[in-house]
Design an enzyme around this catalytic site. Structure first.
Site, PDB file in Angstrom:
ATOM      1  N   SER A 439     -18.295  99.440 -74.480  1.00  0.00           N
ATOM      2  CA  SER A 439     -17.028  98.892 -73.982  1.00  0.00           C
ATOM      3  C   SER A 439     -15.905  99.903 -74.124  1.00  0.00           C
ATOM      4  CB  SER A 439     -16.674  97.616 -74.758  1.00  0.00           C
ATOM      5  OG  SER A 439     -16.580  97.906 -76.129  1.00  0.00           O
ATOM      6  N   HIS A 460     -21.421  97.470 -68.294  1.00  0.00           N
ATOM      7  CA  HIS A 460     -20.619  96.798 -69.319  1.00  0.00           C
ATOM      8  C   HIS A 460     -20.551  95.296 -69.048  1.00  0.00           C
ATOM      9  CE1 HIS A 460     -16.372  96.024 -71.114  1.00  0.00           C
ATOM     10  NE2 HIS A 460     -17.317  95.779 -71.999  1.00  0.00           N
ATOM     11  N   GLU A 472     -19.244  95.450 -65.283  1.00  0.00           N
ATOM     12  CA  GLU A 472     -18.693  96.710 -64.765  1.00  0.00           C
ATOM     13  C   GLU A 472     -19.820  97.733 -64.702  1.00  0.00           C
ATOM     14  OE1 GLU A 472     -14.127  97.443 -65.997  1.00  0.00           O
ATOM     15  OE2 GLU A 472     -15.453  97.221 -67.719  1.00  0.00           O
TER      16      GLU A 472
END
Length: 717
Positions: A439, A460, A472
């Site tokens: 992250s 992510h 993501e």
């Protein structure tokens, strides 16, 4: 039962509808919209269906009609939302609703008995069509679901659903379905009384034909307990029921969404004044809601996500097939990733952890979620066992050699992650993709020592993985197009909406979240009470306030990203010193029951831990309005989002809006950061940023791109 089709007058075909007469007195009316994967109801079908109904009415040989879908995996997925864009006035939208009501009223009044044979999704207008039939039979298949999700588009059911469903299953259950938009699975639909029968798909048509020859039902009143009879069948009871529904709805929506209030009003009108009054109220409310800015924005989100589902990661580059998946780390994230891979993508997963307990925890994560579904009868035990059998574990790389993609979910440590890359390159085949669920650490750093950097990518997820819809996909400079497309397709199979973003500290979602959270912390240090800050942002439309979110995520985790952001982007990301003091006091948030909120109280996480103020040397008092607090925090997020688009971190304003809504709960009714800036006007955003730049400091300096856009009177869409 005979299935012979009379060939002389044969099958009447009319575009989306085909009428097939049989010699047993039952006709099959099949809906199959050409060139579409699912059936949707369109305004132009009005004349077509009316002509079909004329033909049925005129044929005395037809005693019953089975309404079925020509699509293999769904009944009718709802009305075609795109037709609402043509509505220029409330009257236009009201006319659409009235047209639908008239067709469905006619089906209900038809001489032959109509039966809806439902397999797969019967949603929105699809369920309203089924409700107008005299009987409903559905399959017991996993894919079968019945619901009225219009509220999720800022609308209400406009073709009789607000009137027929409460009469069929009772006010409270019907209202709950409409206010949440949540569908009922087959078993629930049978239990609630939405369908008359639930059968295996193999006998659906046969059973539906039996009902079609039965004659019309004398409907009994919905089964109600004594308490529900008192609430639903007496004047004072109904008054109290609707009053309570309004109070609960307002406490959830904070008045930001008009549709739920209209749903309650329209059901109440119909139940007090009769069906016709209810239908008029429904059409009027539908007309009003179609023209609201909230519905407009919610419909744009629907179109954006539908479009994104059809896109590859890189246009023209087909994804490679993924047949087996590895997961490194059996913690909360690893367990969640394994779960969505096995249950949604249906792929075998090999989980590696350094401790047997880690593997056991990851397995338990899936078992607990699936077992809950079995207990609620959403799923058969055999289906649960089948899905659990896709999960296996290992303390070494045994069983990883044939994994096509390996998702890493270990601690945020660059050296450890680089070691994982090397391990995967030596233990897996040459085409294996290494996807990191980091992250905070740039993917470029993770891939720095890789032999095959083109196969290293970021993937992510957001916590909890089984619930949060966003992923993501982060490509660094050397990631290949094939790796991007394969990872995007893999995330879609897991039920995620993937957004492709450029590598860099914080990627997109955490980068725009950090300044928003920092500003909330600055406001605490300025003496604003924690709960006042959180309530201000919840009233603005976020699901939880920023301070509560920090407690939920973990104060240690939430602050870990800040040094990376400061290194890459400078002082504007510097966190207030408050965080250091809070962490030094051992406060990690909800996970160790010590944070900004109390977790050992009667209402865990609901009351602020007042000792936080003494720790920070503060005496809290409200000095700023809810509006000012929300504006300050949100402007920091908007400004950073604009920079991300300008720098190519996200590919489009659309991706930025979906990322913020699905990743951090940016208020959907505002359409996302970019649509919200368009609504406010970019020049207004710049003006407010400059106001705070003078009042608070240079971190509020408007992004260059916003200044240029304001000068040229430009918008994002």
């Amino acid at each position: 039962m005979t299935q012979d089709v009379t060939t002389d007058n044969g099958a009447a075909d009319s575009g989306a509808f085909t009428l097939t007469r049989q010699d047993n007195g039952v006709a099959i009316l099949t809906m199959d919209v050409p060139n579409e994967s699912m059936n949707t109801l369109k305004a132009e079908f009005g004349d077509e269906i009316s002509a079909m109904l004329d033909e049925i009415e005129a044929d005395p040989g037809i005693k019953g009609v089975v309404l079925a879908s020509g699509k293999p995996s769904s009944f009718v997925a709802g009305a075609d939302i795109s037709m609402l864009a043509a509505c220029e006035t409330e009257a236009d939208a009201r006319a659409l609703a009235t047209g639908g009501q008239e067709v469905f009223d006619r089906i209900e009044r038809m001489r032959p008995t109509f039966v809806a044979a439902i397999h797969g999704a019967a949603l929105g207008g699809g369920l309203e069509l089924a409700l107008a039939c005299h009987y409903r039979v559905c399959t017991d298949d996993q894919s079968t679901q019945l619901g009225l999700p219009e509220v999720q588009l800022g609308l209400l059911p406009g073709s009789g659903g607000t009137q027929r469903l409460p009469r069929l299953i009772g006010i409270q259950q019907a209202m709950k379905m409409m206010l949440t938009g949540s569908p009922a699975r087959a078993k629930q639909a049978k239990k609630y009384g939405i369908v008359d029968d639930m059968v295996p798909q193999s006998v659906l048509m046969e059973v539906a034909e039996t009902y079609a020859l039965k004659g019309k039902p004398a409907r009994e009143k919905p089964q109600r307990s004594l308490m529900n009879k008192a609430l639903e069948l007496t004047g004072p009871g109904k008054k109290m029921l609707f009053k309570k529904a309004r109070e609960q709805t307002l406490s959830k929506t904070k008045g930001n969404y008009p549709a739920p209030g209209y749903i309650i009003d329209v059901i109440e009108t119909g139940m007090n004044e009769g069906m016709q009054a209810g239908l008029r109220a429904e059409a009027d409310a539908f007309g009003k809601l179609v023209m609201t800015p909230e519905s407009y924005q919610l419909r744009q989100i629907f179109f954006a996500t539908t479009q994104m589902k059809k896109e590859n990661g890189v246009e023209g580059v087909a994804p490679q097939s993924v047949n087996k998946v590895g997961v490194l780390g059996g913690g909360l994230m690893g367990g969640g990733i394994a779960y969505v891979t096995a249950t949604k993508a249906g792929k075998p997963v090999r989980i590696k952890d350094v401790r047997p307990e880690g593997i056991a925890n990851a397995m338990k994560y899936s078992y607990d979620l699936l077992n809950k579904k079995v207990k609620k009868r959403f799923m058969r035990k055999t289906e649960m066992q089948k899905q659990m059998s896709l999960l296996t574990g290992s303390l070494d790389y045994n069983g990883f050699q044939d994994a096509d993609i390996v998702v890493e979910a270990v601690f945020e440590d660059v050296d450890l992650k680089q070691r994982m890359v090397a391990d995967i390159e030596s233990h897996c085949h040459e085409g294996t993709i290494f996807a990191s669920n980091t992250s905070s650490i740039p993917i470029t750093q993770i891939a720095a020592k890789a032999n095959r950097p083109e196969q290293v990518i970021g993937l992510h997820y957001f916590s909890p993985v089984d619930k949060m819809p966003l992923a993501e996909v982060i490509a660094h400079a050397e990631t290949s197009d094939s790796t991007i497309s394969t990872t995007v397709e893999f995330a879609k199979k897991q039920g995620k909406t993937p957004v492709v973003v450029k590598d860099g500290a914080g990627f997109y979602v955490n980068r725009i979240l950090a300044p928003y959270m920092n500003e909330a912390a600055n406001l605490i240090l300025a003496g604003e009470p924690v709960d006042h800050i959180d309530k201000s942002l919840v009233k603005f439309g976020f699901p939880v306030g920023p301070v509560k979110l920090l407690d939920e995520v973990g104060i240690d985790v939430g602050t870990k990203i800040i040094p990376f952001l400061v290194d890459e982007f400078g002082e504007r990301f510097t966190a207030p010193p408050a965080f250091d003091k809070v962490l030094a006091d051992g406060r990690k948030g909800k996970k160790n029951k010590k944070g900004f909120y109390l977790y050992e109280s009667k209402n865990p996480g609901k009351e602020v831990d007042d000792t936080i103020y003494a720790l920070l040397g503060l005496t809290p008092s409200v000095s700023r309005s809810e509006r000012d607090i929300a504006e300050r925090c949100v402007l920091m997020m908007l400004n950073e989002a604009a920079r991300c688009l300008d720098e190519g971190v996200i590919r489009s304003a659309r991706d930025g809006d979906i990322g913020a809504i699905f990743g951090i709960g940016f208020p959907p009714f505002l359409g996302g950061p970019f649509r919200y800036m368009d609504t406010l006007g970019v020049s207004h955003v710049v003006e407010r940023l400059r106001h705070y730049e003078q009042e608070v400091g240079e971190k509020f300096a408007p992004a260059d791109v916003l200044i240029k856009m304001a000068e040229n009177d430009q918008s994002f869409y």
